[in-house]
Structures are given as structure tokens and as C-alpha cells.
Design an enzyme around this catalytic site. Structure first.
Site: not given
Length: 292
Positions: A46-47, A109, A135, A140, A164, A207
Site C-alpha cells: 500500500t505504501t 470492498y 495481511y 483499509r 501482518k 513491517i
């Protein structure tokens, strides 16, 4: 997995002012992170603003990082989505031989229930021999992988090697640590501010986002936590906690890019719909960095 112990960093994608990828700065970021002591690199998370990169850009980002790393530290690649069949296809079409593991975000979503999340990861795990990192980032995705679902997946699929965990519920993280029976399953913090207490509680490290901006002090903090040097670890934590909070005030990765701009690693530019840090936040970040 020993390769996933310590500090991994979710690398940003540097951009130039015209919006093109700054591959020279990306190479500089890899060297800066490794020289600062990070244990592994996470690519196209994402980053990295991966959602805004073209397929060709992603391939060049991967090659740039791979070349700059030169096998110095392990690498983790981000592959995920909310269409299970497409995720499996991407796994099968990607050369995964260079990566210690693949970071796969929970479906976003769609908001599947726990059985849907389990079946999503089951299908992926059965389709590949690659090591998989679950993850969980409810802020998000709009849904949460419960501790019981994480343990169920860990117990049933040996190639699911880690999670994560970025849930805001710290007790969920400690429940995973408490219920885990696999010595080779890593519980990794996905939240920089929780990284220290989660590691001290029995986690494998983090992370990190901020870790690529201030790698020396941050990686040393996590190593001290792994060694149960509590007072020394918290001394470092208290030095960096304000900058850790500040970089997320206007979203990610604009804050960490402001840090990296301060450090001379890359410029602060982002791609729409994200925008760079405001002048006020940039000033705040620069002031906080001057005290570290």
C-alpha cells in the site's frame, strides 16, 4: 520464518514532480534502508502507491529494487486483491523465486465474512508453493480477519507462514500470539506504534513505514525488543513515537515521503488521488526529526 524476524520496510515509490517514477531515488532508498539495518524489504504494498502504478512501472520498480538490493536482505512481494481468481492468476504468472514470501491483503470492498476470508486464502494457498503472509488491515479493507480465522489458516496450511496484523485491537494481536502453536509462524505488527509492545508480547517484529525514514534507531528498537531489553527498547520508542504518529496525520505515504525528503532520499511527490503533505505537516515533521 527466520527471514521475517525484525524490521521489514514497506518501501515507497518515489516520484518526480512530473509524476514519473524516480528510479534513481528508489535505488537510493533501498541502500539507505539496508545501510540503516532493516532486515527485509517489502515491495509493492500500500505504501508503494501500487494501485496507481502501471504494469510496466511495477515491473521496473521490482527490477530496480532487486538490482539495488543485490541479495543483501530478503524480499517480500505484495500480491493481493478482492477477486480470488485474479489473485491466483497473478501468483501463477509471476516469477516468485526471488521472494521469501508474498504479502496478500485480505479482500477489500467486498467485505466477506470469516468463511469467505478463509476460503479466499485457502484457494490461494492450495494454488501455490510460495510462502504467504496474511495481511489484516481493517481500516483499509472494511473487514477484519479474526484471531480464530488466522489460527485456522495457520494450522491448516504450512505455506501460510505469517500474518501482518494491523488491526487497531491490540488484544486481537495478543490472542493470535497466545493461540499460535506453530514455531515457524510469524506474527508481525502492521502498525508502527504497536510494533514495540507487540514484539515484546511475542511477535516477530514489524513491517514498517517509518522504519525506512529513520532506519537505524527504529531497527535497533525492534532488535532490543526481540532480545527483551525492555527499558532500552522503550527509550527508543519514546524518541520516535511522535514522528511515528505525525507521518499518518494526513494519510500514507505523504508523511513518510516528507521524512524521506528531509533525509535527502527522495522528493515528497505522490500520485493522485493522494497529495503531498501540507506545509504545516512538513514543518512539524522537520521539527520532530531535528530532535531525534
Amino acid at each position: 520464518m527466520k527471514q521475517l524476524i525484525g524490521t521489514g520496510v514497506a518501501l515507497v515509490t518515489p516520484f518526480q514532480q512530473d509524476g514519473t517514477v524516480d528510479y534513481t531515488a528508489l535505488e537510493k532508498l533501498v541502500n539507505y534502508s539496508i545501510d540503516g539495518g532493516v532486515e527485509y524489504l517489502v515491495i509493492l504494498g500500500t505504501t508503494a502507491e501500487a494501485a496507481t502504478l502501471t504494469k510496466d512501472e511495477k515491473l521496473k520498480v521490482i527490477e530496480t529494487i532487486k538490482k539495488a538490493n543485490a541479495n543483501r536482505v530478503p524480499m517480500v512481494l505484495g500480491i493481493g486483491g478482492n477477486n480470488t481468481a485474479e489473485v491466483i492468476k497473478e501468483y501463477q504468472e509471476t516469477d516468485l523465486s526471488d521472494y521469501s514470501a508474498i504479502l496478500t491483503v485480505s479482500p477489500y470492498y467486498n467485505k466477506p465474512n470469516q468463511e469467505g476470508i478463509y476460503q479466499h486464502y485457502k484457494a490461494i494457498a492450495e494454488s501455490t508453493n510460495a510462502n504467504i503472509i496474511l495481511y489484516n488491515v481493517p481500516g483499509r479493507t472494511g473487514s477484519n480477519i479474526t484471531a480464530d480465522t488466522t489460527i485456522r489458516l495457520a494450522n491448516e496450511f504450512k505455506n501460510i507462514v505469517a500474518i501482518k496484523e494491523a488491526s487497531p485491537d491490540f488484544l486481537q494481536s495478543t490472542d493470535i500470539i497466545r493461540k499460535n502453536t506453530r514455531e515457524d509462524f510469524n506474527i508481525i505488527s502492521g502498525d508502527d506504534e504497536f510494533a514495540l509492545p507487540m514484539t515484546l508480547a511475542g511477535g516477530s517484529g514489524v513491517i514498517s513505514v517509518i522504519g525506512q525514514g529513520i532506519p537505524t534507531i527504529f531497527t535497533e528498537m525492534i532488535r532490543k525488543a526481540l532480545n527483551k531489553e525492555v527499558d532500552a527498547a522503550y527509550n527508543a520508542h519514546y524518541k520516535v513515537v511522535e514522528i511515528t504518529r505525525a507521518i499518518f496525520e494526513e494519510g500514507n505515504p505523504c508523511g513518510i515521503k516528507a521524512v524521506l525528503d528531509n533525509k535527502g532520499v527522495c522528493k515528497p511527490y505522490t500520485r493522485l488521488p493522494l497529495v503531498p503533505a501540507s506545509d504545516n505537516l512538513t514543518t512539524k515533521i522537520n521539527q520532530l526529526l531535528s530532535n531525534i
